[in-house]
Scaffold this active site. Sequence first.
Site, mmCIF file in Angstrom:
data_model
loop_
_atom_site.group_PDB
_atom_site.id
_atom_site.type_symbol
_atom_site.label_atom_id
_atom_site.label_comp_id
_atom_site.label_asym_id
_atom_site.label_seq_id
_atom_site.Cartn_x
_atom_site.Cartn_y
_atom_site.Cartn_z
ATOM 1 N N SER A 1 46.647 48.093 35.155
ATOM 2 C CA SER A 1 47.440 46.843 35.232
ATOM 3 C C SER A 1 46.584 45.901 33.416
ATOM 4 C CB SER A 1 47.213 45.579 36.441
ATOM 5 O OG SER A 1 45.818 45.660 35.882
ATOM 6 N N ASP A 2 47.273 44.984 33.630
ATOM 7 C CA ASP A 2 47.063 44.239 32.234
ATOM 8 C C ASP A 2 45.916 43.178 33.228
ATOM 9 O OD1 ASP A 2 46.147 42.964 29.633
ATOM 10 O OD2 ASP A 2 48.086 42.271 29.269
ATOM 11 N N TRP A 3 44.870 42.520 32.273
ATOM 12 C CA TRP A 3 44.022 41.474 32.765
ATOM 13 C C TRP A 3 44.468 40.951 33.953
ATOM 14 C CZ3 TRP A 3 38.954 42.013 31.290
ATOM 15 C CH2 TRP A 3 37.371 40.716 31.188
#
Length: 765
Positions: free
Chosen positions: A301-303
């Site tokens: 996932s992104d942050w």
Amino acid sequence: MIKYSLKIVLIFCLFGMHSCEIIDSTTTNVNLSPITSVEHVEQKVSALLKQMTLEEKIGQMNQYNGFWDLTGPAPSSGNAAKKYDHLRKGYVGSMLNLRGVENVRKIQKIAVEETRLGIPLIIGFDVIHGYETLSPIPLAESASWDLEAIKKSAEVAAEEAAAAGINWTFAPMVDISRDARWGRVMEGAGEDPYLGSKIAFARVQGFQGSDLSKHTTLAACAKHFAAYGFPESGREYNTVDVGTSTLNNIVFPPFQATIDAGVRTFMNAFNELNGIPATGNTNLQRTILKDKWKFDGFVVSDWGSIEEMVTHGHAKDGKHAAQIAANAGSDMDMESYLYVNELAALVREGKVKEAYIDDAAKRILRVKFELGLFDDPYKYCDEQREKEVIGQPAFHEAALDMAKKSIVLLKNENQLLPLKKQGQKIALIGALASDKTSPLGSWRIAAKDNTAVSVLEGMQAYTGNQLTYAKGADVSLGQTKFIDELKINTTDRSEFPQAIAVAKTADVVVMVLGEVGYQSGEARSRTDLGLPGVQQDLLEAIYKVNKNIVLVLNNGRPLVLNWHQEHLPAIVEAWQLGTQSGNAIAKVLYGDYNPSGKLPMSFPRAVGQVPIYYNYKNTGRPLMPTPSTVFWSHYQDVENTPLYPFGYGLSYTTFEYSALQAKVVSDYEVNVSVTLKNTGKFTGKEVVQLYIKDHYASVTRPVRELKGFELVSLEANESKKIEFTLSEKELGFYDNEGNFIVEPGDFSIFVGGDSNTTLQSKITL
Ligand code: BGC
């Protein structure tokens, strides 16, 4: 000590070359046949998976940011303590932002020696355009159109980062963008899917090399899947609503190219796409990426993007977000803490299939095996190598080479450039001229501030002229805190007079203006694409006393440069060129390197034109049919065209194109040839670009599409015949069902030095 030995035996037996049977009171018995390496990764993964508890599998899907002061004792309370506890239990599969052999070894040791199964961590880091030795920002590198050099730059970045204990980079960013307001255009390859795909492929190859298990290579990560580069109004993280045709033909191709190059990981994105956040998007991650494109690596996932699905209004709460993300195919949770906290319960409640957990854990373990982490979890942790490799001269040479190749000459009237090397009085003006940090760009986590060669230093190496420097205006270079830096440019004009005085008596004025390093990048959208602050005023004040100005631009995005194009004799686009910035710029200004870069993004005439791109659609009313026509597709106050088109860039020499021929050789195969001649006085390189126009199709096609290019070096007066072959791949397109099709019909083939070229030939398929 007993436990320690047991772990080592366990790891050796599971993943080493020999078969063995081990009995560990905390695990089931394992009996494995001899295992070689690559071919049996699947067997190894399955064997390991069988031993794992649900929580341990979910642990592989959990990624934490570096979490405690590594030189001190482990934390006893708070969030860091919880993360530490998770690490020891085997509930962490990856760490990011951990760097340096000593630090990585310490954490890896806990994973390997203190957890039940001793599974090593994969260590991720944003190695975007270098680690400590920085190459130009990716947009600048893309301006080189030099795939070998770009690949080499990624190779160097990988080798240097791998020596610091890292084995996974969150790069390349392959998001196409047509919007210079979006600060992250600096991290991509620009606006074109064809160029973007070639560069994406080269970067993955460079990072990963031919053998992922080498200690000099990193697993790459294609990001951000998908359409992150299309935020409405160019505002970071904003809503994305993109139609099928654009998705299939513009957004997806560079991602597909990374798969062709064997990319091992993908990152999803912060944005929603047509109403569904990318992180929770099953169609993107399962249907397209994993099923259709057969991607067998993993998706991170992104942050915090899993948790952000609550804010998006897509998930009820964190638990619901974890459910959506896991079901949609997000394999690893970066810093939302939701998989580790919620997934086991979701599986038990039947809301997430255990098969999905198995699949995700398998994908992650597969990459760890391929990296060779099970053979030697400390393979990236060699103190000696770290000392020898980081910052080595060969890396600086490569950074310089890439930096020179990334510079684009936008204007050069009366051959003001290259500068004469003797007897000149040169005034160098602008705070950016002496800035040793801004050229490093905004992705410079491991690079120290003040380590770039400034333009001033680069020019000082040429001692035949008299060089005088004046700052002229402050660009607020407090580079240590983001917030300080965003106070870009004061209104202070107090140093104008000194700069004017220096300029007055100079033969040539070199002005270095633009954006500071943190003015582009993530969360740095702008609505004004002019020179920030009082720099424009300074430029015009200097122009009043000396018109012989060479404007050197340092920036991370296209800018609006109408006044500059109209008034200034010479303009050099020098982006943010990394550690060797000033040397590269000086070499180009003095003609020791003949610029050959071409723009990977259109430069608008006005912000109101944005998004602006060369491969637009014709519309039903493209041109004014008669002088009295009132209603056609245009602006009342500015031309439709960009100021500098995609693919544009000059050289100190000149090139002439002739004898274009296009011939249909079989059903969907076309041979194209053209003669290129260097008609100037210098040896130089030209990017020969081939565009097609498909005149009519079941889904309308752009007015032009880049479908081939070649970087050609010619001596003065030399000519060369350049040949291209177009096949179905170049002549076809994706329809709105996502099928790739080729349709017969009339095509124009254009060849030339930029996307405006008029040299053309027609064919019928
Ligand atoms: C960025 C990613 C990056 C990640 C980890 C996010 O804010 O969007 O591209 O890899 O942080 O640093």
